[in-house]
Scaffold this active site. Structure first.
Site, PDB file in Angstrom:
ATOM      1  N   SER A  93      64.456  -3.795 -15.152  1.00  0.00           N
ATOM      2  CA  SER A  93      63.786  -5.184 -15.123  1.00  0.00           C
ATOM      3  C   SER A  93      63.155  -5.059 -16.657  1.00  0.00           C
ATOM      4  O   SER A  93      63.181  -5.945 -17.465  1.00  0.00           O
ATOM      5  CB  SER A  93      62.739  -5.376 -14.164  1.00  0.00           C
ATOM      6  OG  SER A  93      63.626  -5.681 -12.984  1.00  0.00           O
ATOM      7  N   TYR A 133      70.932  -7.669  -5.798  1.00  0.00           N
ATOM      8  CA  TYR A 133      71.954  -7.648  -6.778  1.00  0.00           C
ATOM      9  C   TYR A 133      73.074  -8.619  -6.515  1.00  0.00           C
ATOM     10  O   TYR A 133      73.141  -9.038  -4.982  1.00  0.00           O
ATOM     11  CB  TYR A 133      72.703  -6.430  -7.202  1.00  0.00           C
ATOM     12  CG  TYR A 133      71.797  -5.275  -7.890  1.00  0.00           C
ATOM     13  CD1 TYR A 133      71.621  -5.411  -9.073  1.00  0.00           C
ATOM     14  CD2 TYR A 133      71.119  -4.225  -7.021  1.00  0.00           C
ATOM     15  CE1 TYR A 133      70.817  -4.343  -9.686  1.00  0.00           C
ATOM     16  CE2 TYR A 133      70.678  -3.398  -7.459  1.00  0.00           C
ATOM     17  CZ  TYR A 133      70.246  -3.456  -8.918  1.00  0.00           C
ATOM     18  OH  TYR A 133      69.332  -2.538  -9.574  1.00  0.00           O
ATOM     19  N   ASP A 162      60.520   0.046 -12.615  1.00  0.00           N
ATOM     20  CA  ASP A 162      61.870  -0.440 -12.705  1.00  0.00           C
ATOM     21  C   ASP A 162      62.192  -0.624 -14.067  1.00  0.00           C
ATOM     22  O   ASP A 162      62.057  -1.757 -14.954  1.00  0.00           O
ATOM     23  CB  ASP A 162      61.801  -1.851 -12.121  1.00  0.00           C
ATOM     24  CG  ASP A 162      63.373  -2.504 -11.893  1.00  0.00           C
ATOM     25  OD1 ASP A 162      63.908  -1.737 -12.334  1.00  0.00           O
ATOM     26  OD2 ASP A 162      63.494  -3.652 -11.208  1.00  0.00           O
ATOM     27  N   ARG A 185      64.702  -1.109  -5.268  1.00  0.00           N
ATOM     28  CA  ARG A 185      63.699  -2.548  -5.778  1.00  0.00           C
ATOM     29  C   ARG A 185      63.030  -2.786  -4.572  1.00  0.00           C
ATOM     30  O   ARG A 185      63.438  -3.751  -3.965  1.00  0.00           O
ATOM     31  CB  ARG A 185      65.077  -3.545  -6.144  1.00  0.00           C
ATOM     32  CG  ARG A 185      65.207  -3.103  -7.665  1.00  0.00           C
ATOM     33  CD  ARG A 185      66.232  -4.233  -8.137  1.00  0.00           C
ATOM     34  NE  ARG A 185      66.069  -4.335  -9.559  1.00  0.00           N
ATOM     35  CZ  ARG A 185      66.851  -5.244 -10.374  1.00  0.00           C
ATOM     36  NH1 ARG A 185      67.682  -5.971  -9.917  1.00  0.00           N
ATOM     37  NH2 ARG A 185      66.592  -4.877 -11.876  1.00  0.00           N
ATOM     38  N   GLN A 211      58.041  -1.799  -8.227  1.00  0.00           N
ATOM     39  CA  GLN A 211      58.440  -2.630  -9.306  1.00  0.00           C
ATOM     40  C   GLN A 211      57.703  -2.102 -10.644  1.00  0.00           C
ATOM     41  O   GLN A 211      58.629  -2.519 -11.739  1.00  0.00           O
ATOM     42  CB  GLN A 211      57.809  -4.094  -8.962  1.00  0.00           C
ATOM     43  CG  GLN A 211      58.423  -4.882  -7.690  1.00  0.00           C
ATOM     44  CD  GLN A 211      57.648  -6.291  -7.456  1.00  0.00           C
ATOM     45  OE1 GLN A 211      56.540  -6.372  -7.897  1.00  0.00           O
ATOM     46  NE2 GLN A 211      58.259  -7.092  -6.803  1.00  0.00           N
TER      47      GLN A 211
END
Length: 375
Positions: free
Chosen positions: A132, A229, A129, A121, A126
């Site tokens: 997400s 996280y 991902d 991450r 991004q």
């Protein structure tokens, strides 16, 4: 180089790993793309649309898997691993940390496998991902699933016959799914509370109109990993957390559970005693049910009622929005592949010193190579 898009075979998986737009991009890069017949049916994409985008339609799975690179949504079955070419590249959501036997079988097949859920991450990753992109949709759908079984209206309504109070939501876990759940519940007119051990998300919760539930601000200063996280907390903190959540749950109509710890069972946030303390007719939607659930009373792929509370435990929630989920996942895969393309030779070239490849590669040259799985 040939890229394969096979039909997903795991139960309930309606998504597909390529959209017509991404097929066009792969063809423009000079790759041959073959899509298994019916691969896009669950996401409302006809074979003819893939063909128009430049893909060849493979008649069956055996033909589809005969490729240099295989793109998938879910981890392969044993049969699918057997159909892959030795030395092929597999890029998919592998759930690798909890499926080590599958990883070893991929290594034995000499497949170079990348687990998209392990992509670091970091800023430049991004757009790759999948956690997400899929969690965002899951958070939205979770609220709709909860409202669907809720026996009252959500927004405040003022009528000549009286006033209907707004529904109260509690979102447990304010990651991507949780934040989207907050936004969706607010748009529906609910009063929204949210809990997360990470204090950094407080402002995000408040910016969406939610009210942040704090337990012990001092104890949560170091509650987040470098990857963003939530960490597992101390037993003392967990006791305080349980008391606070029980207090808020007693006044909650719809609770949305989204808390997960990578590679571990989901933390229990709502105990059976807490469920007993909720008002009859309340609802719990447990997005963590596939990893054991944030509530132990949740049942995988079931909607059940216990102690007067309805528990919604749908598995693979993004697949319940297959059209959008497929489009986003397919774009994640395209964004992962694009930097690897050797334009001159029209192949993939791997720089094994790259942080993204090191973080996501689980098997290579017949070996399990990811630090969390090797040894």
């Amino acid at each position: 180089m040939k890229i394969a898009i096979p039909k997903e075979r795991r139960a309930g998986e309606t998504r597909v790993a390529a959209s017509p737009d991404t097929v066009k991009k792969y063809v423009q890069m000079g790759f041959e793309v073959q899509v298994e017949a019916g691969a896009g049916s669950g996401a409302s994409i006809a074979d003819a649309v893939y063909a128009e985008a430049g893909a060849t339609i493979a008649a069956d799975a055996q033909a589809a898997f005969d490729a240099d690179v295989v793109l998938k949504i879910a981890r392969p079955t044993d049969d699918e691993i057997g159909m892959m070419r030795e030395g092929a590249v597999l890029i998919a959501g592998l759930s690798a940390l909890t499926n080590k036997d599958m990883v070893e079988k991929l290594a034995a097949r000499k497949v170079t496998a990348f687990a998209m859920e392990l992509v670091p991450r970091i800023t430049r990753a991004q757009s790759m991902d999948i956690l997400s992109s899929q969690a965002n949709l899951a958070g939205y759908k979770a609220v709709l699933d909860g409202v669907h079984v809720f026996k009252r209206a959500v927004p405040m309504m003022m009528t000549a016959a009286g006033t209907v109070a707004p529904a109260r939501f509690l979102i447990l876990g304010a990651g991507v799914a949780g934040l989207q759940a907050i936004a969706t519940a607010k748009r529906l007119g609910g009063v929204v509370y949210a809990f997360d051990v990470r204090p950094a998300v407080k402002e995000q919760v408040q910016s969406l109109g939610g009210k942040f539930v704090e337990v012990d601000p001092e104890a949560t200063k170091d509650a987040e990993t470098a990857g963003g996280y939530a960490k597992e907390m101390s037993e003392d903190y967990k006791a305080k957390q349980a008391a606070k959540i029980a207090e808020v749950l007693a006044k909650t109509d719809i609770a949305i559970c989204t808390a997960l710890i990578p590679g571990k069972p989901a933390p229990v946030l709502i105990t059976e005693d807490m469920v007993k303390g909720m008002r009859p007719g309340s609802v719990i939607v447990d997005l963590a049910v596939e990893m054991g659930g944030n509530c132990p009373l949740s049942e995988f792929d079931q909607v059940v009622e216990k102690h007067g509370v309805t528990l919604v435990g749908h598995g693979n929630v993004p697949a319940r929005l297959a059209v959008d989920a497929s489009a986003l996942f397919a774009k994640n895969l395209l964004n992962f592949i694009t930097p690897l393309v050797d334009k001159e030779n029209k192949t993939l070239a791997f720089n094994w010193d790259d942080e993204i490849l090191k973080g996501s590669c689980v098997t290579r040259d017949g070996q399990v190579v990811h630090p969390a799985l090797a040894g």
